[in-house]
Scaffold this motif. Structure first.
Motif, PDB file in Angstrom:
ATOM      1  N   SER A   1      57.802  41.954  25.590  1.00 14.08           N
ATOM      2  CA  SER A   1      56.945  43.083  25.945  1.00 14.08           C
ATOM      3  C   SER A   1      57.757  44.352  26.149  1.00 14.08           C
ATOM      4  N   ILE A   2      57.064  45.451  26.351  1.00 13.86           N
ATOM      5  CA  ILE A   2      57.731  46.719  26.648  1.00 13.86           C
ATOM      6  C   ILE A   2      58.544  46.602  27.940  1.00 13.86           C
ATOM      7  N   ASP A   3      58.072  45.803  28.878  1.00 12.32           N
ATOM      8  CA  ASP A   3      58.845  45.597  30.107  1.00 12.32           C
ATOM      9  C   ASP A   3      60.103  44.777  29.847  1.00 12.32           C
TER      10      ASP A   3
ATOM     11  N   SER B   1      65.989  45.008  29.615  1.00 11.70           N
ATOM     12  CA  SER B   1      67.145  44.503  28.886  1.00 11.70           C
ATOM     13  C   SER B   1      68.390  45.282  29.283  1.00 11.70           C
ATOM     14  N   PRO B   2      69.576  44.667  29.154  1.00  8.44           N
ATOM     15  CA  PRO B   2      70.819  45.396  29.447  1.00  8.44           C
ATOM     16  C   PRO B   2      70.879  46.697  28.643  1.00  8.44           C
ATOM     17  N   LYS B   3      71.199  47.776  29.328  1.00  9.19           N
ATOM     18  CA  LYS B   3      71.240  49.096  28.698  1.00  9.19           C
ATOM     19  C   LYS B   3      69.905  49.484  28.052  1.00  9.19           C
TER      20      LYS B   3
ATOM     21  N   LEU C   1      56.857  53.971  18.093  1.00  7.71           N
ATOM     22  CA  LEU C   1      55.718  53.606  18.931  1.00  7.71           C
ATOM     23  C   LEU C   1      55.781  52.095  19.148  1.00  7.71           C
ATOM     24  N   TYR C   2      55.764  51.684  20.402  1.00  8.29           N
ATOM     25  CA  TYR C   2      55.864  50.262  20.726  1.00  8.29           C
ATOM     26  C   TYR C   2      54.464  49.695  20.921  1.00  8.29           C
ATOM     27  N   TYR C   3      54.122  48.722  20.112  1.00  2.12           N
ATOM     28  CA  TYR C   3      52.752  48.204  20.031  1.00  2.12           C
ATOM     29  C   TYR C   3      52.697  46.757  20.475  1.00  2.12           C
TER      30      TYR C   3
ATOM     31  N   VAL D   1      51.870  50.906  23.814  1.00  2.00           N
ATOM     32  CA  VAL D   1      52.170  50.868  25.240  1.00  2.00           C
ATOM     33  C   VAL D   1      53.418  51.659  25.613  1.00  2.00           C
ATOM     34  N   GLY D   2      54.192  52.090  24.614  1.00  2.00           N
ATOM     35  CA  GLY D   2      55.410  52.800  24.989  1.00  2.00           C
ATOM     36  C   GLY D   2      56.104  53.469  23.823  1.00  2.00           C
ATOM     37  N   ILE D   3      57.184  54.153  24.169  1.00  2.00           N
ATOM     38  CA  ILE D   3      58.000  54.859  23.187  1.00  2.00           C
ATOM     39  C   ILE D   3      59.421  54.300  23.247  1.00  2.00           C
ATOM     40  N   ALA D   4      59.970  54.059  22.074  1.00  2.00           N
ATOM     41  CA  ALA D   4      61.358  53.617  21.987  1.00  2.00           C
ATOM     42  C   ALA D   4      62.038  54.443  20.911  1.00  2.00           C
TER      43      ALA D   4
END
Length: 157
Positions: A14-16, A21-23, A51-53, A63-66
């Motif tokens: 997941s986005i969490d 995750s490390p770094k 875009l994180y889906y 749900v997020g941006i990476a």
DNA sequence: GCCAACGTTGGC
DNA sequence: GCCAACGTTGGC
């Protein structure tokens, strides 16, 4: 700079999970689709927006941006017989599958669901995500679509 | 859990 | 090269 959308099942990663995750980064292993691989190998560049889906879950959506944190390099999990994504036909001397590193940026202010995105089929025309039967797990996003989708963040669903 | 849509495999 | 069979994805 290019823009992308990548899918992940939240039960898997997941986005969490990315955030923790490390770094705040990980290698995006397990992609076993040629079209998706080609996008990563040929067109992804460090710093590209993602875009994180979340897929295959109660409410699929963004749900997020990476961001892309590396160029593509061989996906070593394809060589590991104990790995879920093992591919006996991928030769370490001529790797079939590639991956990039992905770094967490932030969560979106709210979940922007697939159902909501589909309501904007006119504004998002051409976005692979909302095309019928689409199964790509890595896909390009046009800048105008990127901007439009992030604009939705501030609106009520 | 169902099933439509899709990609891949392999016989011919 | 065709295409049926199969496995997977992923929304619902």
């Amino acid at each position: 700079m290019n823009y992308w959308l990548i899918k992940s099942e939240p039960d898997e990663f997941s986005i969490d999970d990315l955030k923790n995750s490390p770094k705040r980064r990980t290698h995006w292993d397990g992609v076993r689709n040629y079209q998706a691989r080609n996008f990563m190998r040929d067109d992804m560049r460090k710093g590209d927006g993602i875009l994180y889906y979340h897929s295959n879950c109660e409410t699929p959506g963004i749900v997020g941006i990476a961001e892309v944190a590396s160029e593509a390099y061989p996906d070593h999990t394809a060589f590991d017989a104990n790995d879920k994504h093992f591919d006996p036909k991928s030769d370490p001397d001529n790797p079939r599958w590639m991956m990039v590193d992905v770094r967490y940026k932030r969560k979106t202010r709210r979940l922007i669901s697939l159902a909501e995105l589909k309501q904007y089929d006119r504004e998002l025309e051409g976005l692979a995500l909302i095309r019928r039967g689409n199964r790509l797990s890595v896909m390009p996003v046009a800048k105008k679509h990127w901007d439009f989708i992030l604009g939705l963040e501030e609106k009520k669903p």
